[in-house]
Write a protein that holds these residues in place. Structure first.
Motif, mmCIF file in Angstrom:
data_model
loop_
_atom_site.group_PDB
_atom_site.id
_atom_site.type_symbol
_atom_site.label_atom_id
_atom_site.label_comp_id
_atom_site.label_asym_id
_atom_site.label_seq_id
_atom_site.Cartn_x
_atom_site.Cartn_y
_atom_site.Cartn_z
ATOM 1 N N PRO A 118 0.810 -1.224 0.000
ATOM 2 C CA PRO A 118 0.000 0.000 0.000
ATOM 3 C C PRO A 118 0.842 1.271 0.000
ATOM 4 C CG PRO A 118 -0.662 -1.479 1.766
ATOM 5 C CD PRO A 118 0.565 -2.050 1.180
ATOM 6 N N LEU A 121 1.701 1.905 -3.573
ATOM 7 C CA LEU A 121 0.513 2.304 -4.333
ATOM 8 C C LEU A 121 0.198 3.781 -4.096
ATOM 9 C CD1 LEU A 121 -1.463 0.942 -6.190
ATOM 10 C CD2 LEU A 121 -2.908 0.462 -4.249
ATOM 11 N N LEU A 398 -0.281 4.156 9.939
ATOM 12 C CA LEU A 398 -0.348 2.903 9.181
ATOM 13 C C LEU A 398 0.942 2.642 8.420
ATOM 14 C CD1 LEU A 398 -3.939 3.354 7.820
ATOM 15 C CD2 LEU A 398 -3.167 1.349 9.057
ATOM 16 N N LEU A 400 2.018 4.173 5.896
ATOM 17 C CA LEU A 400 1.869 4.333 4.459
ATOM 18 C C LEU A 400 2.782 5.437 3.949
ATOM 19 C CD1 LEU A 400 -1.998 4.086 4.087
ATOM 20 C CD2 LEU A 400 -0.306 2.351 3.552
#
Lengths: 562, 553
Positions: A118, A121, A398, A400
């Motif tokens: 992720p 992405l 998270l 990310l």
């Protein structure tokens, strides 16, 4: 809105070479398969030569007056030749397909490994449609390109040499003519290939842009129709489609012109050879069987080169997609080794933010410096005006994105050091726009806790006021995008919350849990949260007042003054 | 739609796609004929030369050979250009028609399809149809013309050889492709299914990857993708094996028939009585046979994809025939925008009505508040007011005309809404605003942004990109952008679906104040959960569990 022009995008790619050597190392079996394909091509050439010699002898025996019988040696020669060709024809597709599928599978695995991260992405600036197209059509086109073009190149090098060797042995003059002409072809091929490569890129980019635009306007169809703009979009789409057709035709024409030029060149060369043969035949200095054989074989010196050129152009999409695909595959970050033994603890985590700042390319204002400390098992309310960066804090937690400065620690250890994938499985996250991946609604709800029993699901849904939904016949077994069509936004958010409240949660992140809910639903939600999140560290980002939910820490984010 | 219908439709579309279809057809036939003629003339020439005639008598045949060679190259170029052009234009039209069909059925039960399905249609199915139009149909036409010409020439020289050639062509051009098509029907269908699944898995990965990463679902998804990949490999290998076997068989048949023809030709030269073949033409039929069978051999590889390509066309046709959710009438809107609803019933499907017996009236000065528990149908009411979704019972009229008789576009010039989750297109701020009012100036756009409490965005400029789906904006900012659109559009009847969601109390109050001021005495429908939002209502519609309760004036 109009389809954005692809001009800006192609400019970055002009620097790369037309044939990407990374392709050859995509899979171990590719090299072996390429050699096998080359061998098949060579076998076809040898078979064809044998066949031509036999056929020539057979046919020229018609002119031999003394013997009226058919020369059996010639017939066996033809049969040997055609057997070799038949076997090669049988084996050829199999080897080609094996190369294509091996390469395709390897590329697909690597590309999806990148996409499955992720954090990777998130960094892709363009929207997701392109990634999807790249991983499906792009992979197929690239593997076809690899499986057909590179063996054709091998054959195009080997076959003319074999033909030339035979010609030199049979008739030196013809060999000389063929040598002189066959070296011209590769020069043409390279020149035309370069001209074509940039056009192929442009065509691929246009196709990507069109597909993205199409997906965007279909997704926003309701909005378009609300403002009566769908007719205009129809025109925009028609215009973009026409431009794509023009661009594709330009690519096609270059390809066809190159095969036209090569075909003309080889016809001229064959004609030259034929003229020489004809004159010598007429004067009697060469026999018919030799002349006939040479005439049948000569075009085969050029055919592999023409075929290679045609394969290059036919694989236009693959040529253009290969570089993007390989770049995507290279984005994959190798997984970090986990620190210490994998922990099976379910204790809530303690978080600390120390002077954390983040500046994102797509947000106008930076966030931070942010400092707070949330001890284990506490409830933190993250507050602030819309757009200030509450969701970004969740992205940081998270893992990310990484903070530009400052440190985030989890249970005393820095967040960036551990294995991100394992860390994420310990977080229960309600995003602002939840999606429901899964084969059925039941699967989607039990995403984080596959062992949840039906009665547990019903009990939780009752707490959140969703029992009437779950009790609808067929609701739980229907595929999510179908079942959720008939569900209101508030119900949707509560379903997502249901999913978040099931499963392991050392850290619970709730992004606007009370959005789109009326008073009674809000109370139900807060009640469920307080009952079920006792053993977790909870962070709630919310505009709405959290009423009587016991809050341990209130963090107020302010917009950084410009 | 059956495959036969799909084929007929496809041929019709190809014929109509570009002007002068006979020219394309002619080019294909000429190319095939030149190939055949070249082989025949070259064969005749070389043997004639061997009989040692006067050199000058070879000049014309040599010229003919060159003529056919050049004609073949030129007409092949022309044929490929014309075929590609025709196919691409047809595809362009298909794309546009698909969009138009989707436009009629979204929002609605039929139109909504998952992202993956749409991708599969727009990319895979269109590619399949392109392959059919560019490769399969020209191959069939070329093979047909080459065969006819070859057999005609052979017949005129040596009927027995023509018979063998016809037999060989029958096997290579008819039997082998039929077997190929039959053999590959099942694996090809499985492969299409796997392709669809691949699209869906990737779409899930791409859209839900971040959420899935918090669960064991991500690993499961990657495993599913791997399985899909392996299964596709297996099917491709099976298809390749079958292709290889057929390829070897057709190659052997072609080779053996050429040998047979050559032997017969040689015998015929030596025969004195019937079936005599003149010496110089001995090489013509064998070379003809080689050229013809080579051309015809191209049919087997395309035959494997025949049925899957046609099914792709059938699927595209299926989309094009989607029924409209609420077909337009032809009526035009009169001047007085009074909307009256009487005993309105709305539902998603017939078995479960959401609202029944709803009645209200919207005229100058009305401020209608719509409240009710979540899921009770408030947004569906907005859909009905915008003439997207038909009511299952009751009447809805605009002026004196019932909604059903009016054109949807007409209704939507009068009534405009702020959706609950307004879609932001992947473009600049300006483009997203001009959607509502194409003639608005930059100054007007900025004023609308300020009104909607988006001063920060206004400051960052109208050229700011909002990202795909508006991902560079927060949820509240997206909703306010929708409101700014509404300010620009300035409709007669205003519908607001949860305008203050995602905003803190202060901003929400300011926003509602702006709306109040701006709307003047135009009727406003406000759907909201917040009690404060209903302070200004002149009438309230309260949805209570599937039965409408009150309408207080």
């Amino acid at each position: 809105m109009d389809v954005t022009s692809p001009a800006q995008r192609s400019s970055g790619r002009s620097a790369r070479p037309p044939i990407d050597r990374r392709l050859l190392s995509v899979d171990r079996s590719v090299a072996a398969n390429l050699i096998a394909s080359g061998a098949v091509g060579v076998a076809t050439t040898i078979g064809m030569i044998l066949q031509a010699i036999g056929l020539a002898r057979l046919l020229s025996s018609a002119l031999d007056v003394p013997t009226h019988s058919v020369p059996l040696g010639a017939v066996w020669l033809v049969v040997a030749g055609l057997s070799a060709i038949a076997v090669a024809a049988g084996v050829g597709p199999i080897v080609t397909t094996m190369t294509a599928t091996a390469a395709g599978a390897a590329l697909f695995r690597r590309a999806t490994a990148s996409v499955a991260d992720p954090a990777v992405l998130r960094t892709m600036p363009e929207d997701r449609t392109e990634v999807q197209v790249l991983c499906t059509k792009g992979v197929d086109a690239t593997s076809a390109y690899l499986a057909q073009y590179f063996p054709a190149l091998v054959v195009a090098t080997a076959a003319p040499c074999i033909v030339l060797v035979w010609l030199a042995v049979t008739d030196l003059l013809s060999a000389a003519i063929v040598v002189a002409t066959v070296v011209v072809l590769p020069i043409f091929m390279v020149l035309l290939g370069r001209a074509a490569a940039s056009k192929m890129d442009e065509t691929w980019d246009r196709l990507m842009t069109l597909t993205r635009h199409f997906a965007d306007v279909v997704a926003g169809m309701r909005t378009l129709r609300s403002f009566n703009r769908e007719a205009r979009q129809l025109d925009v789409l028609a215009a973009a489609s026409a431009e794509l057709t023009t661009a594709t035709m330009a690519t096609v024409k270059v390809a066809l012109l190159s095969s036209f030029a090569l075909e003309l060149l080889s016809s001229i060369a064959t004609a030259l050879v034929a003229v020489g043969l004809g004159i010598r035949l007429a004067s009697g200095s060469i026999s018919l069987s030799v002349a006939l054989a040479i005439l049948i074989v000569t075009p085969e010196a050029y055919l592999p080169l023409r075929r290679a050129s045609a394969q290059f152009h036919e694989a236009a999409d693959g040529v253009a997609a290969a570089a993007s695909l390989l770049d995507l595959a290279d984005l994959r970050t190798p997984p970090k080794p986990p620190i210490g033994a994998p922990s099976t603890t379910t204790r809530p985590v303690a978080l600390t933010f120390t002077d954390v700042t983040v500046e994102l390319a797509d947000r106008p204002t930076p966030i931070g410096p942010l400092s707070f400390s949330a001890p284990a098992g506490t409830v933190t309310w993250l507050d602030g005006p819309s757009g200030v960066g509450k969701s970004t804090v969740f992205s940081l937690l998270l893992n990310l994105i990484d903070p530009d400065s400052g440190v985030i620690t989890v249970d005393g250890r820095c967040l960036g050091e551990g294995d991100a994938a394992r860390w994420r499985t310990q977080i229960a996250w309600l995003p602002q726009h939840p999606t429901f991946p899964g084969r059925s609604v039941a699967d989607a709800l039990a995403m984080r806790a596959p062992d949840t029993s039906g009665s547990e699901l019903l009990a939780l849904s009752d707490e959140l006021g969703l029992l009437h939904l779950l009790e609808r016949p067929g609701f739980l077994d229907a595929p999510p995008h179908q079942a959720l069509r008939e569900v209101s936004t508030g119900e949707r958010r509560r379903l997502a919350l249901m999913r978040t409240l099931l499963g392991p949660r050392r850290l619970t992140l709730l992004d606007e849990p009370l959005a789109h809910l009326d008073e009674p639903s809000q109370c139900a939600v807060l009640g469920a949260i307080s009952r079920r999140c006792g053993a977790s560290t909870v962070i709630i980002a919310s505009h709405h007042d959290l009423k009587n939910l016991p809050i341990d820490l209130h963090v107020h984010l302010e917009r950084v003054a410009q | 739609m059956t495959r036969r219908d799909a084929l007929a439709q496809l041929m019709r579309r190809l014929w109509d796609a570009a002007p002068n279809p006979r020219r394309t057809l002619g080019a294909i036939v000429v190319t095939a004929s030149c190939t055949v003629a070249l082989a025949a003339t070259a064969g005749w020439l070389i043997v004639r030369a061997a009989t040692r005639p006067a050199i000058l008598s070879l000049a014309i045949p040599m010229g003919l050979v060159q003529l056919f060679a050049i004609s073949r190259a030129v007409s092949r170029y022309g044929e490929r250009v014309l075929t590609h052009d025709r196919a691409l234009r047809m595809l362009g039209k298909l794309r546009v028609e698909t969009f138009a069909a989707l436009a009629k059925s979204i929002p609605g039960p039929h139109g909504r399809r998952s992202d993956a399905e749409l991708q599969a249609q727009v990319i895979d199915d269109i590619d399949a149809v392109e392959h059919f139009a560019v490769s399969t149909i020209p191959a069939i036409i070329a093979s047909g013309s080459a065969t006819l010409l070859s057999i005609a020439i052979s017949c005129s020289l040596l009927p027995v050889a023509a018979g063998i050639l016809a037999l060989a062509v029958g096997v290579v051009a008819l039997v082998a492709p039929l077997i190929a098509a039959r053999w590959s029907a099942h694996p090809a269908a499985a492969r299409t299914h796997l392709d669809r699944e691949r699209h869906e898995l990737l779409a899930t990965l791409v859209h839900s990857g971040a959420e899935l990463s918090t669960s064991p679902g991500l690993d499961a998804l990657t495993a599913a993708l791997d399985r899909n990949s392996t299964e596709r490999r297996r099917i491709d290998a099976a298809l390749a094996r079958r292709r290889g076997v057929l390829s070897a068989a057709t190659s052997a048949v072609s080779g053996l028939s050429v040998v047979a023809i050559s032997i017969i030709a040689v015998h015929a030269v030596h025969a004195v009585q019937h079936g005599h073949l003149s010496r110089t033409t001995v090489a013509v039929i064998p070379l003809l046979a080689i050229a013809c069978l080579e051309l015809v051999g191209g049919l087997t590889p395309v035959a494997q994809r025949f049925s899957s390509d046609l099914e792709a066309m059938a699927r595209l046709d299926g989309t094009l025939e989607l029924p409209a959710t609420w077909p337009d009438g032809h009526g035009r809107v009169t001047d007085s925008p009074v909307i009256t609803a009487r005993a309105l019933s709305l539902s998603h499907d017939a078995s479960r009505p959401l609202i029944t017996g709803c009645s209200f009236s919207l005229h100058r000065g009305t401020r209608l508040s719509v409240t009710g528990p979540s899921g009770s149908g408030k947004s569906t009411l907005c859909d009905a007011l915008l003439r997207f979704v038909p009511p299952t019972a009751g009447t809805l009229t605009l002026g004196d005309a019932p909604y059903g008789a009016l054109e949807g576009g007409q209704v939507r010039t009068v009534v405009r809404a702020l959706d609950q989750e307004p879609h932001c297109f992947n473009a600049t701020l300006r483009a997203n605003l001009l959607l509502a009012a194409p003639d608005a100036s930059d100054a007007e756009c900025l004023v609308a942004l300020e009104r909607a409490q988006l001063q920060d965005l206004a400051r960052s400029g109208l050229d700011t990109a909002v990202g795909f789906g508006g991902e560079r904006l927060s949820g509240g900012e997206r909703r306010r952008l929708g409101l700014a659109r509404l300010f620009l559009a300035a409709p007669e009847v205003i519908v607001l679906d949860e305008p203050t969601e995602g905003l803190d109390d202060e901003t929400a109050t300011t926003v509602l104040g702006e709306v109040d001021q701006w709307s003047g005495d135009r009727p406003v429908v406000l759907v909201s959960h917040r009690a404060l939002d209903h302070a200004w209502a002149t009438a309230i519609v309260r949805f209570d569990s599937a039965v409408l309760a009150e309408d207080q004036a």
